[in-house]
Design a protein around this motif. Structure first.
Motif, PDB file in Angstrom:
ATOM      1  N   VAL A  39       6.058   8.678   2.202  1.00 19.51           N
ATOM      2  CA  VAL A  39       4.768   8.948   1.564  1.00 19.51           C
ATOM      3  C   VAL A  39       4.179  10.272   2.032  1.00 19.51           C
ATOM      4  N   LEU A  40       4.275  10.541   3.330  1.00 17.70           N
ATOM      5  CA  LEU A  40       3.662  11.757   3.875  1.00 17.70           C
ATOM      6  C   LEU A  40       4.421  13.029   3.501  1.00 17.70           C
ATOM      7  N   ALA A  41       5.582  12.888   2.878  1.00 12.83           N
ATOM      8  CA  ALA A  41       6.289  14.064   2.363  1.00 12.83           C
ATOM      9  C   ALA A  41       5.574  14.658   1.158  1.00 12.83           C
ATOM     10  N   TYR A  42       4.633  13.921   0.580  1.00 14.57           N
ATOM     11  CA  TYR A  42       3.879  14.393  -0.587  1.00 14.57           C
ATOM     12  C   TYR A  42       2.547  14.947  -0.113  1.00 14.57           C
TER      13      TYR A  42
ATOM     14  N   ARG B   1       3.783  10.951  -6.086  1.00 22.60           N
ATOM     15  CA  ARG B   1       4.713  11.572  -7.027  1.00 22.60           C
ATOM     16  C   ARG B   1       4.010  11.977  -8.322  1.00 22.60           C
ATOM     17  N   ALA B   2       2.875  11.332  -8.603  1.00 20.25           N
ATOM     18  CA  ALA B   2       2.066  11.717  -9.768  1.00 20.25           C
ATOM     19  C   ALA B   2       1.046  12.801  -9.410  1.00 20.25           C
ATOM     20  N   ARG B   3       1.144  13.334  -8.186  1.00 21.06           N
ATOM     21  CA  ARG B   3       0.308  14.428  -7.693  1.00 21.06           C
ATOM     22  C   ARG B   3      -1.174  14.048  -7.655  1.00 21.06           C
ATOM     23  N   GLN B   4      -1.427  12.781  -7.363  1.00 21.50           N
ATOM     24  CA  GLN B   4      -2.799  12.319  -7.205  1.00 21.50           C
ATOM     25  C   GLN B   4      -3.240  12.486  -5.748  1.00 21.50           C
ATOM     26  N   ARG B   5      -4.511  12.739  -5.555  1.00 20.80           N
ATOM     27  CA  ARG B   5      -5.077  12.828  -4.207  1.00 20.80           C
ATOM     28  C   ARG B   5      -5.322  11.400  -3.716  1.00 20.80           C
ATOM     29  N   VAL B   6      -4.661  11.045  -2.628  1.00 16.06           N
ATOM     30  CA  VAL B   6      -4.669   9.659  -2.160  1.00 16.06           C
ATOM     31  C   VAL B   6      -4.952   9.623  -0.657  1.00 16.06           C
ATOM     32  N   VAL B   7      -5.781   8.677  -0.266  1.00 14.54           N
ATOM     33  CA  VAL B   7      -5.972   8.365   1.143  1.00 14.54           C
ATOM     34  C   VAL B   7      -5.587   6.911   1.362  1.00 14.54           C
ATOM     35  N   VAL B   8      -4.704   6.681   2.330  1.00 17.26           N
ATOM     36  CA  VAL B   8      -4.297   5.329   2.715  1.00 17.26           C
ATOM     37  C   VAL B   8      -4.948   5.010   4.062  1.00 17.26           C
ATOM     38  N   TYR B   9      -5.632   3.891   4.131  1.00 19.78           N
ATOM     39  CA  TYR B   9      -6.232   3.441   5.389  1.00 19.78           C
ATOM     40  C   TYR B   9      -5.330   2.369   5.996  1.00 19.78           C
ATOM     41  N   ASP B  10      -4.936   2.573   7.248  1.00 17.25           N
ATOM     42  CA  ASP B  10      -4.057   1.586   7.880  1.00 17.25           C
ATOM     43  C   ASP B  10      -4.152   1.669   9.389  1.00 17.25           C
TER      44      ASP B  10
ATOM     45  N   GLY C 232       0.800  -1.216   0.000  1.00 21.37           N
ATOM     46  CA  GLY C 232       0.000   0.000   0.000  1.00 21.37           C
ATOM     47  C   GLY C 232       0.831   1.264   0.000  1.00 21.37           C
ATOM     48  N   LEU C 233       1.915   1.286   0.784  1.00 20.75           N
ATOM     49  CA  LEU C 233       2.764   2.473   0.817  1.00 20.75           C
ATOM     50  C   LEU C 233       3.507   2.673  -0.497  1.00 20.75           C
ATOM     51  N   SER C 234       3.927   1.573  -1.140  1.00 22.88           N
ATOM     52  CA  SER C 234       4.593   1.703  -2.440  1.00 22.88           C
ATOM     53  C   SER C 234       3.632   2.289  -3.470  1.00 22.88           C
ATOM     54  N   ALA C 235       2.386   1.834  -3.452  1.00 22.65           N
ATOM     55  CA  ALA C 235       1.379   2.393  -4.361  1.00 22.65           C
ATOM     56  C   ALA C 235       1.182   3.876  -4.084  1.00 22.65           C
ATOM     57  N   ALA C 236       1.058   4.246  -2.802  1.00 20.90           N
ATOM     58  CA  ALA C 236       0.830   5.647  -2.447  1.00 20.90           C
ATOM     59  C   ALA C 236       2.018   6.523  -2.824  1.00 20.90           C
ATOM     60  N   LEU C 237       3.232   5.980  -2.726  1.00 26.10           N
ATOM     61  CA  LEU C 237       4.416   6.749  -3.085  1.00 26.10           C
ATOM     62  C   LEU C 237       4.399   7.126  -4.563  1.00 26.10           C
ATOM     63  N   TYR C 238       4.101   6.156  -5.412  1.00 26.05           N
ATOM     64  CA  TYR C 238       4.048   6.441  -6.854  1.00 26.05           C
ATOM     65  C   TYR C 238       2.904   7.395  -7.169  1.00 26.05           C
ATOM     66  N   LEU C 239       1.776   7.221  -6.515  1.00 28.62           N
ATOM     67  CA  LEU C 239       0.631   8.086  -6.768  1.00 28.62           C
ATOM     68  C   LEU C 239       0.891   9.502  -6.250  1.00 28.62           C
TER      69      LEU C 239
END
Length: 308
Positions: free
Chosen positions: A77-80, A34-43, A25-32
């Motif tokens: 991830v949270l740096a984005y 960097r693509a400037r997508q709005r992402v919410v990760v539930y964990d 999940g974090l790898s997916a969020a990292l790429y997203l």
């Protein structure tokens, strides 16, 4: 939840909801991110590898505790600024037109969904076994075999028969004992074990205890007790929740249990829904999960780009 009650920092609609925030999940969020997508990760931090004190085989992170790798990943991830992580459990998810309604404490609509909530292991109900899971009760020799090489090693059979460990573990140690645990081996299997110099105990296992030397004593119904440094077994596994089923994602039958069917881009059978990590493969491991997550993130992003 109405917009009036929504916390200020939680959007009503995001590009991608990632359900599960471990390696995949974090790898997916990292790429997203960097693509400037709005992402919410539930964990909620209930990772499958939380019982392990050290992870191995992950390039650049060999020997680092999985929890430490995850913490570093969360910081990355949270740096984005377009990525958020919510400590919430998703209880329901469904398609509503062009979006997915993701219900946790807060209702969020997502244009795409990545399922990365992983698997749960079911262990045999033997006293002392669960307490040793990830320490001396192990599943993957590629993760733990090097550190336990040349030690007395037990192999616990299950309902699926003689595990592949019996031949595989010979790369790490010659001191092997198979505990049939009451299951019947064929004459050919017994002959193969004897030929390989692998000891066999057919009596059911009744429990595990520590001895004064720090070894594990395997107690048998016959009254015998056998000391081993580590025990390998193949646990049964299943998806950690039913969100894939709620969405209608197709499943495959793996050697240890069901997992979600995906294509080479981690797309599930449901358009707009991707799956990554242990949830989407029959062969587990942190490095595989990170790969799957990166692919799912890229695929989800590209599916959102309108054609020229």
């Amino acid at each position: 939840m109405s917009m009036e009650n929504r916390p200020q920092n939680v959007p009503e609609t995001v590009d991608v909801a990632v359900i599960g925030g471990s390696f995949a999940g974090l790898s997916a969020a990292l790429y997203l991110g960097r693509a400037r997508q709005r992402v919410v990760v539930y964990d909620l931090g209930e990772t499958r590898n939380r019982f392990s004190t050290a992870g191995h085989g992950f390039l650049g992170q060999d020997g680092v505790a999985p929890a430490a790798i995850q913490a570093a990943g969360r910081a990355d991830v949270l740096a984005y600024p377009t990525v958020q992580i919510l400590a919430e459990r998703v209880t329901q998810i469904e398609r509503r037109g062009d979006v997915f309604a993701v219900q946790a404490k807060t209702l969020i609509h997502a244009r795409r969904v990545i399922l990365s909530y992983g698997m749960v292991d079911t262990l045999p109900a033997l006293p002392g076994l669960a307490q040793g899971w990830g320490d001396w009760a192990l599943q993957c020799p590629y993760c733990h075999g090097y550190e336990n090489a040349d030690r007395a090693t037990g192999i616990l059979m299950g309902a699926d028969g003689l595990p592949h460990h019996a031949s595989l573990l010979r790369a790490w140690t010659d001191d092997l004992t198979v505990f049939a645990n009451g299951y019947q081996l064929t004459a050919d299997e017994k002959a193969s074990l004897a030929h390989a110099g692998i000891a066999l105990h057919e009596s059911p296992v009744v429990g595990f205890q520590a001895d004064t030397a720090g070894l594990r004593v395997v107690q048998l119904q016959s009254g015998a007790a056998v000391a081993c440094a580590v025990i390998y077994l193949t646990s049964r596994s299943a998806p950690a929740c039913d969100l894939g089923e709620q969405l209608g994602c197709a499943q495959m039958d793996g050697p240890t249990g069901p997992y979600l069917e995906v294509d080479m881009m981690q797309q599930s059978s449901v358009p707009g829904v991707y799956a990554a990590g242990d949830l989407s493969r029959p062969v587990y491991g942190a490095v595989f999960a990170a790969r799957d997550g990166a692919m799912a993130g890229v695929a989800a992003h590209q599916s959102l780009i309108p054609p020229l």
